[in-house]
Design a protein around this motif. Sequence first.
Motif, PDB file in Angstrom:
ATOM      1  N   GLN A  15       0.822  -1.247  -0.167  1.00 20.33           N
ATOM      2  CA  GLN A  15       0.049   0.156   0.074  1.00 20.33           C
ATOM      3  C   GLN A  15       0.893   1.379   0.143  1.00 20.33           C
ATOM      4  N   PRO A  16       1.799   1.279   0.996  1.00 17.01           N
ATOM      5  CA  PRO A  16       3.046   2.536   0.784  1.00 17.01           C
ATOM      6  C   PRO A  16       3.287   2.786  -0.567  1.00 17.01           C
ATOM      7  N   ALA A  17       3.831   1.633  -1.199  1.00 18.35           N
ATOM      8  CA  ALA A  17       4.438   1.562  -2.609  1.00 18.35           C
ATOM      9  C   ALA A  17       3.420   2.260  -3.570  1.00 18.35           C
ATOM     10  N   LEU A  18       1.955   1.808  -3.608  1.00 17.78           N
ATOM     11  CA  LEU A  18       1.407   2.358  -4.662  1.00 17.78           C
ATOM     12  C   LEU A  18       0.836   3.699  -4.171  1.00 17.78           C
ATOM     13  N   GLU A  19       0.847   4.120  -2.898  1.00 20.96           N
ATOM     14  CA  GLU A  19       0.434   5.535  -2.439  1.00 20.96           C
ATOM     15  C   GLU A  19       1.383   6.566  -3.066  1.00 20.96           C
TER      16      GLU A  19
END
Length: 348
Positions: free
Chosen positions: A114-118
Amino acid sequence: MVAGRDLATLPKAHLHLHFTGSLSVPTLQQLAEARDIELPDQLVDAIALEVPADKRGWFRFQRLYDIARAAVQGEDALRTVVRSAAREDAAEGSRRLELQVDPTSYAPSVGGLQPALEIICDEARVASAETGVQVGIIVAASRIRHPFDARTLARLAARHAGQGPGEVCAFGLNNNEWEGDTAEWDGAFRIARRAGLPGVPHGGELRGPEHLAEVAEHLEPTRIGHGVRAVEDPALLARLVDAGVAFEVCPASNVHLGVYPTLADVPLRPLLDAGAQVALGADDPLLFLSRLVDQYETARSVHGLDDTRLAGLAKASIEASFASDTDKAQWLAEVDDWLVGSAHDGPR
């Protein structure tokens, strides 16, 4: 060389570009130096990769891609990739870029999927505002990972779904076409469709029309990544055209991955003659050393398309994008403006 209008000023959409593969060699070198990674000569010698269209050739391609990806770790690097891709496309006349990424490989360096995509989506919004190129994100699963992983990615993509800058606009499936049973990824694509995300799986490049038929049947694509081998089965090609499936055709990639011996052998004209909606793409410029305008130049100088047909390709790319109807209408009008301009406007 066929003379004509400046292809770098032709408004267009870029619909087939991979995340790490979008980098220029100098930018990759900067990222590698920051991580104290020594790159092999094959990645920095300005000689495009050429491999046979078999499993061994794909392994060579994937090995180099994995080495490059090792340099793309951490938030700053992820933002650099998105920003660089947007700037490169801005210089080539793109109005819309749909950048494809599997966040799995980058997740450990930033604390998770999730942090990567955000981070990627946030930088896409920033880069869109900076460059004027509207950057959408395609989340893509990999054939070399378990189909259950693809379902996780589809659910993650669904939480960021939308048409605008920095939003996830589609769900894909990439990597080695020889791997896995295509039907096993249908669950992930159903999750994506329920969230309003169109399917854009790869197919019909390394493997032929029988495999492409499986992709069409089980994954219900809106666009096909590549799809060029459909010309080997006219009935299949006709079905895909009738269904409105668009083809993301990447001529340089097809040659450098050994699918066709020369650019002249890439079946661009047969696809167009069959009524296919074709959007040209660069795929992985880092390894093939050929960017988006180069694909349009191939269409002009190798396949003999005049400016009217090149404008048609640009319009097809815009229409096949997942931008809003309002944005598409504006960009299509800009293509018309390009076409009525002087054939000697700007450099060629």
